[in-house]
Design a protein around this motif. Structure first.
Motif, PDB file in Angstrom:
ATOM      1  N   PHE A  81      55.806  94.114  50.897  1.00 17.92           N
ATOM      2  CA  PHE A  81      55.280  95.423  51.272  1.00 17.92           C
ATOM      3  C   PHE A  81      54.413  95.329  52.524  1.00 17.92           C
ATOM      4  CE2 PHE A  81      56.928  97.053  47.383  1.00 17.92           C
ATOM      5  CZ  PHE A  81      57.053  98.418  47.595  1.00 17.92           C
TER       6      PHE A  81
ATOM      7  N   GLN B 119      63.154  95.887  49.392  1.00 20.02           N
ATOM      8  CA  GLN B 119      62.289  95.308  50.419  1.00 20.02           C
ATOM      9  C   GLN B 119      62.787  93.904  50.817  1.00 20.02           C
ATOM     10  OE1 GLN B 119      61.022  96.909  47.656  1.00 20.02           O
ATOM     11  NE2 GLN B 119      60.325  98.728  48.769  1.00 20.02           N
TER      12      GLN B 119
ATOM     13  N   ALA C 137      54.892 103.598  48.498  1.00 24.06           N
ATOM     14  CA  ALA C 137      54.129 102.970  47.414  1.00 24.06           C
ATOM     15  C   ALA C 137      53.569 104.034  46.492  1.00 24.06           C
ATOM     16  CB  ALA C 137      52.989 102.124  47.983  1.00 24.06           C
TER      17      ALA C 137
ATOM     18  N   ILE D 175      54.033 102.428  55.505  1.00 26.63           N
ATOM     19  CA  ILE D 175      54.086 102.688  54.062  1.00 26.63           C
ATOM     20  C   ILE D 175      53.621 104.113  53.810  1.00 26.63           C
ATOM     21  CG2 ILE D 175      53.292 101.983  51.776  1.00 26.63           C
ATOM     22  CD1 ILE D 175      52.643  99.237  52.912  1.00 26.63           C
TER      23      ILE D 175
ATOM     24  N   CYS E 152      51.879  94.798  43.360  1.00 25.46           N
ATOM     25  CA  CYS E 152      51.414  94.026  44.518  1.00 25.46           C
ATOM     26  C   CYS E 152      50.178  93.191  44.169  1.00 25.46           C
ATOM     27  CB  CYS E 152      51.099  94.961  45.684  1.00 25.46           C
ATOM     28  SG  CYS E 152      52.565  95.563  46.565  1.00 25.46           S
TER      29      CYS E 152
END
Length: 268
Positions: free
Chosen positions: A76, A189, A58, A82, A66
């Motif tokens: 996510f 994703q 990210a 992450i 997001c």
């Protein structure tokens, strides 16, 4: 947090990884070397969990998206880990926590560290995504840089329907330790979520954004000083103003707001 409730097996597999919440997402508080070591360890047969671990990254743009795109946020939050691929995230964490992010973990840098380690211990790669020409050039350059690295297969990312499903089954049959997926956010994703049940022989899936463009040589990294000060977005905008100017104009201010307004304590 939502991802801690739905990914119980992934949570167990990543239980020893320290995390800190930055801009609303929980990030792995690992440096580049430790992240690569974790990825190598995760593909040890003794540590497999019956499905691939999903690692994603990210940056400021992702934080902004997001916060305004519920589906992107959901995808996510479904990741097992992450990484912070943005220097502003690191800087913000140092202002907000006694246990900040140690450094930026850019996928473009991480790939090379993992490749060197994988080459030494015999782990295998599959590279999926980008256009046919970009993908082929990236693979050719990687094979030149790491002649002993085992790349068991590669494919462009412009497959749909039955052709895509057949490719996924082919990837699973090849059983790569690492599947690098470069389809862009949030397509990569979504790919992981949809096809993880069919990729049980894969060890780790790492979403990779524009990684293959850098590996192919068609796109250049920003100078080190710009990376250090979190200005890589400016370099990319200068190279591709028509595609990126409006994107960063709309996401950068929101990302800064999120970084300095959502101050949540670290879970460790």
């Amino acid at each position: 947090m939502l991802e801690r409730r739905v990914n119980l097996d992934g949570r167990a597999a990543t239980a020893d990884v320290p995390r800190i919440t930055v801009g609303g997402l929980r990030m792995a508080a690992l440096d580049l070397e430790a992240t690569a070591d974790f990825m190598i360890e995760a593909t040890d047969p003794r540590h497999r969990i019956g499905r691939p671990l999903h690692l994603t990254s990210a940056n400021g743009e992702v934080l902004a998206r997001c916060s305004t795109e519920p589906e992107t946020e959901r995808l996510f939050r479904g990741a097992d880990l992450i990484n912070a691929d943005g220097q502003p995230l690191v800087a913000a964490s140092k202002l907000q926590s006694w246990f900040p992010l140690p450094e930026r973990v850019a996928t473009t840098d991480l790939f090379h560290v993992v490749a060197r380690k994988a080459e030494a211990v015999g782990r295998t790669f599959y590279m999926f995504g980008a256009s046919e020409a970009e993908n082929a050039a990236a693979v050719e350059n990687v094979r030149t840089m790491y002649p002993n690295l085992k790349i068991v297969g590669h494919s462009h990312g412009y497959l749909r329907g039955e052709a895509l499903r057949a490719k996924v089954e082919e990837i699973n049959a090849l059983a790569p330790d690492y599947l690098w997926v470069a389809l862009g956010v949030p397509n990569e994703q979504a790919f992981v979520e949809q096809y993880t049940p069919l990729l049980t022989n894969v060890g780790v899936i790492k979403t990779s954004g524009g990684l293959f463009n850098f590996l192919s040589g068609s796109r250049s990294r920003a100078p080190q000083w710009m990376q250090k000060f979190g200005l890589e977005w400016a370099w990319r905008t200068w190279l591709e103003p028509r595609r990126l100017f409006w994107r960063y104009l709309t996401t950068n201010p929101r990302a800064l707001y999120l970084l300095f307004s959502r101050k949540r304590p670290s879970n460790r």
